[in-house]
Design a protein around this motif. Structure first.
Motif, short mmCIF file in Angstrom:
data_model
loop_
_atom_site.label_atom_id
_atom_site.label_comp_id
_atom_site.label_asym_id
_atom_site.label_seq_id
_atom_site.Cartn_x
_atom_site.Cartn_y
_atom_site.Cartn_z
N TYR A 614 5.92 16.33 60.26
CA TYR A 614 6.42 17.16 61.36
C TYR A 614 5.33 18.11 61.83
O TYR A 614 4.49 18.56 61.06
N ASN A 615 5.40 18.39 63.12
CA ASN A 615 4.44 19.30 63.75
C ASN A 615 5.21 20.51 64.26
O ASN A 615 5.98 20.40 65.22
N ASN A 618 4.61 21.48 68.43
CA ASN A 618 5.26 20.76 69.53
C ASN A 618 6.65 20.24 69.18
O ASN A 618 7.23 19.45 69.93
N MET A 619 7.17 20.65 67.99
CA MET A 619 8.52 20.27 67.55
C MET A 619 8.69 18.75 67.59
O MET A 619 9.63 18.21 68.15
N GLU A 620 7.74 18.06 66.95
CA GLU A 620 7.73 16.61 67.01
C GLU A 620 7.62 16.04 65.59
O GLU A 620 6.98 16.62 64.72
N MET A 621 8.27 14.89 65.37
CA MET A 621 8.22 14.18 64.10
C MET A 621 7.47 12.87 64.29
O MET A 621 7.69 12.17 65.29
N LYS A 622 6.60 12.53 63.34
CA LYS A 622 5.93 11.23 63.35
C LYS A 622 6.41 10.44 62.14
O LYS A 622 6.16 10.84 60.99
N LYS A 644 7.21 8.28 67.12
CA LYS A 644 7.33 9.73 67.27
C LYS A 644 8.69 10.07 67.87
O LYS A 644 9.18 9.37 68.76
N LEU A 645 9.25 11.15 67.33
CA LEU A 645 10.57 11.58 67.79
C LEU A 645 10.57 13.08 68.03
O LEU A 645 9.98 13.83 67.23
N PRO A 646 11.21 13.53 69.09
CA PRO A 646 11.42 15.00 69.21
C PRO A 646 12.45 15.44 68.18
O PRO A 646 13.48 14.79 68.01
#
Length: 775
Positions: A614-615, A618-622, A644-646
């Protein structure tokens, strides 16, 4: 000599009895409080209640008997000393040591009772208590289930319930994760469910209605079955008492014969945990009863040293000695075994030998006509001498200062006449809070000793340092004081009125035209102050300390407080459930990450990945090595190497320990109730818990109406009768309070009566007794 012995028995025996009654019931109530949630279980009967009380008693007796002996002797001999009985005895040429004979008789009787308890009754009751906890506790998880919380009490099963009806206790919007079969993973979703007990199979089951079953073969993930059902049965847990009885006995459950057999047949190696455990338990049981004889002898010098006006001094010293003795008892053998210095057979006797020497020295000082214990003034001067270098002029007495300044004398006399009632208020308040603090210190110390004996196996096994143990008890104290306060207020007010009655201060007030109601008003206001601080600690302090002590207790017991099963950790938002096995915060990495998405209580999509990063920016998951399963509108199965998913809710996932309802302030709970109500869920239980936050602290106020009138009615030699009745009523109030709460949760009582009903009942009883008091 017979008259002296008779007088000693008359003074000491009632003090021992009353001390034992107070200590036993207070510690028992706290021990019983640990099992109070079992009362909410549907399978809990009056027979189980009787068994629970019976099996808990021996674990309270083996310490409360010797401690009540010491405190009773200190109080009884102190009364003789305060009434110049010891002075009259010494002036007749008779040494105070003559009192050791009746004290020895009492001590031997307590020694025999303690020995019978530790040798025979305690092992049997521990074994039966463990069995009772299993039979009731295995079904008790039903009463523990709370809506909107993941339940992991059953191995390889995770339960989530959106709402529980307060009328029929039916479950609504249910999700079950079942991995009890190693090859097939099942996911149940249902709109309604109801628990029932199959007596033939001795099995708890749930009838699920209007739901869907999803089956996944772990060997062939692409093969997945979906079954829609109107009604099905989900097996929860089986009560297998025979398998439980075949489990090996704990050391506290073994008889003396079994322990001796282990010592003779096990290899005498202190690195062998089985041999060390058996050795410790065997020699502990032999040495523990001897403390009754030690305390019997020690009580005489501590009681004689009590001076008039300093009655709490010897009492506080006796409590301190009790704490020091049992602490040294617990750690003496542990230190020897840990450092391989001496065997447990020697370690358990070291504290007894050390305190026996101290007792001998105190008795020797007493036989020489000296005060065995230095006065508190001498101790204060010694501390000042050590820590202060400046010399301070001696404090002038009031009489000298008044002679030097006649105008000051007139002003003080005028102040005394004008503010007499204020001085009475100050005196009453100080005396009440002094007694209350002494009682809190005493019973908190004793309960810590009881808890330490319960945890000593885990402390030794998991090699927990004393610092962690001390930190645990430090964080446990606020909750303990919060639980003890109502009954302590009752006892403190009763003792205060009794002492005023004994010193004829009540008679002096009446002769001055002051009603006892005026005195009771001061105590009632003091109890309101106690209730206010109890409310503040409940809202601000206890939630934080409870969280810390839970973590520390988990560490002491070698367990993890995190909710971890084969399914991992769980989080749920409005339309999805997130599961993962591990989280590395430093690397911002999830392991075995899964997302279950629902529509209309049916599983719509499942996303599984071996790793997920998770980042936060940018509130993003890989997601890495992703497996997609979609169930509607058309069933699809495919794999993706990376996706990638928000994921805006990942911050909530990091809060693994979600705030419990008990950890919310009344403002937070009120907002939570409004939120739950807006979503259409049942809020009956939450409303009762909200009202309980105000009702429980005011229990301190209600207790005054129980204690004071009875002490004022039963005066003189009948004081013990009034005190016992007051304590029984107070304990009844304390036990009825959670019962009324549980009846309110079931819908049997309305909310107001379930929370405030016990207050109204016992205040009415107190007011009735007040009308019988001669003012």
């Amino acid at each position: 000599m017979k008259k002296v012995y008779k007088l000693t028995f008359i003074e000491v025996l009632p003090s021992i009895a009353s001390s034992f009654f107070v200590i036993f019931f207070f510690v028992f109530v706290i021990q019983f409080n640990k099992f109070s949630k079992l009362l909410l279980s549907t399978s809990f009967t009056l027979t189980d209640l009787f068994k629970l009380v019976l099996f808990l008693m021996p674990n309270v007796l083996f310490i409360s008997l010797p401690v009540s002996l010491l405190i009773g002797i200190v109080i009884g001999i102190g009364n003789l000393s305060g009434e110049n009985g010891i002075t009259a005895l010494n002036s007749s040429g008779i040494s105070s040591l003559i009192l050791l004979k009746p004290l020895l008789i009492i001590s031997l009787f307590i020694y025999i009772l303690t020995s019978i308890t530790t040798f025979f009754i305690a092992p049997y009751s521990n074994r039966k208590l463990r069995e009772l906890k299993y039979t009731i506790g295995i079904t008790h998880f039903i009463s523990e289930i709370e809506p909107r919380t993941f339940i992991t009490s059953i191995p390889n099963v995770v339960i989530y319930i959106e709402d529980i009806s307060s009328k029929d206790k039916s479950w609504h919007n249910i999700i079950f994760f079942d991995e009890r079969d190693p090859n097939i993973k099942k996911i149940y979703t249902a709109k309604v469910g109801k628990v029932f007990f199959d007596r033939k199979k001795v099995l708890y089951q749930v009838i699920l209605k209007n739901g869907t079953l999803y089956k996944v073969d772990k060997k062939k993930p692409s093969n997945e079955g979906i079954v829609n059902f109107k009604e099905t049965i989900f097996p929860l847990i089986k009560v297998d008492l025979e398998a439980f009885r075949k489990l090996p006995l704990r050391r506290a459950e073994k008889t003396m014969g079994q322990l001796l057999y282990d010592l003779n047949h096990l290899k005498k190696d202190f690195k062998d945990d089985k041999y060390v455990d058996s050795s410790i338990e065997f020699y502990q049981r032999i040495s523990l009863p001897f403390v009754a004889i030690l305390f019997g002898f020690l009580g005489l010098p501590l009681g004689v040293s009590r001076k008039k006006g300093k009655k709490s001094y010897g009492y506080m010293i006796s409590i301190t000695i009790v704490v020091l003795y049992y602490l040294s008892f617990v750690y003496s053998w542990k230190f020897g075994v840990t450092h391989n210095l001496y065997s447990p057979a020697i370690g358990v006797w070291i504290p007894l030998l050390f305190f026996s020497i101290i007792t001998f020295l105190l008795l020797r000082r007493l036989s020489m006509g000296k005060n065995p214990i230095p006065s508190i003034e001498k101790v204060r001067l010694l501390i000042l001498k050590i820590f202060r270098t400046k010399k301070f002029p001696p404090k002038l007495k009031d009489d000298r200062s008044l002679k030097k300044n006649k105008s000051l004398k007139r002003e003080i006399l005028h102040y005394k006449k004008t503010f007499f009632l204020k001085k009475l208020d100050i005196y009453s308040t100080k005396s009440f809070f002094k007694i209350l603090l002494i009682l809190l210190f005493s019973l908190s110390a004793l309960f810590i000793i009881f808890t330490l004996f319960e945890l000593i196996d885990e402390i030794y096994k998991n090699k927990i340092p004393p610092r962690i143990v001390a930190e645990y008890f430090l964080n446990f104290l606020p909750y303990l004081v919060h639980i003890l306060l109502p009954l302590m207020v009752l006892v403190a007010s009763s003792i205060f009125i009794h002492l005023m009655e004994k010193n004829r201060e009540i008679l002096a007030l009446k002769s001055c035209g002051i009603s006892v109601y005026r005195l009771m008003t001061v105590i009632l206001i003091s109890s309101l102050v106690v209730a206010f601080f109890s409310f503040l600690s409940q809202e601000l302090l206890i939630p934080k300390t409870n969280r810390k002590q839970e973590l520390l207790l988990a560490r002491i017991k070698g367990k993890s407080l995190l909710r971890k099963t084969s399914g991992g950790f769980f989080y749920k938002d409005s339309s999805s459930i997130i599961s993962y096995d591990m989280l590395d915060i430093r690397k911002k990495k999830f392991i075995n990450f899964k997302i279950y998405k629902f529509k209309n209580n049916k599983l719509w999509e499942k996303i599984c990945s071996k790793y997920a990063y998770y980042n936060p920016q940018n509130m993003e998951m890989k997601l890495i090595d992703v497996v997609y399963r979609r169930y509607s509108p058309t069933k699809r199965f495919f794999k993706i190497k990376e996706k990638k998913l928000p994921f805006p809710s990942f911050k909530n996932i990091l809060e693994i320990h979600e705030k419990k309802i008990s950890e919310m302030t009344f403002i937070q709970l009120k907002k939570y109730i409004d939120y739950i109500k807006s979503r259409g869920f049942d809020t009956l239980t939450l409303k009762i818990k909200y009202e309980q936050k105000f009702s429980y602290p005011l229990m301190n106020f209600t207790m005054i109406f129980i204690g004071i009138p009875l002490i004022l009615i039963y005066t003189g030699k009948r004081t013990y009768i009034g005190f016992m009745i007051a304590l029984v009523l107070g304990i009844s109030f304390r036990l009825l309070f959670p019962l009324f709460i549980s009846l309110g949760i079931t819908g049997f009582f309305p909310i107001f009566f379930s929370v405030w009903g016990p207050h109204l009942i016992f205040i009415s009883i107190g007011i009735y007794f007040l009308t019988e008091v001669k003012t």
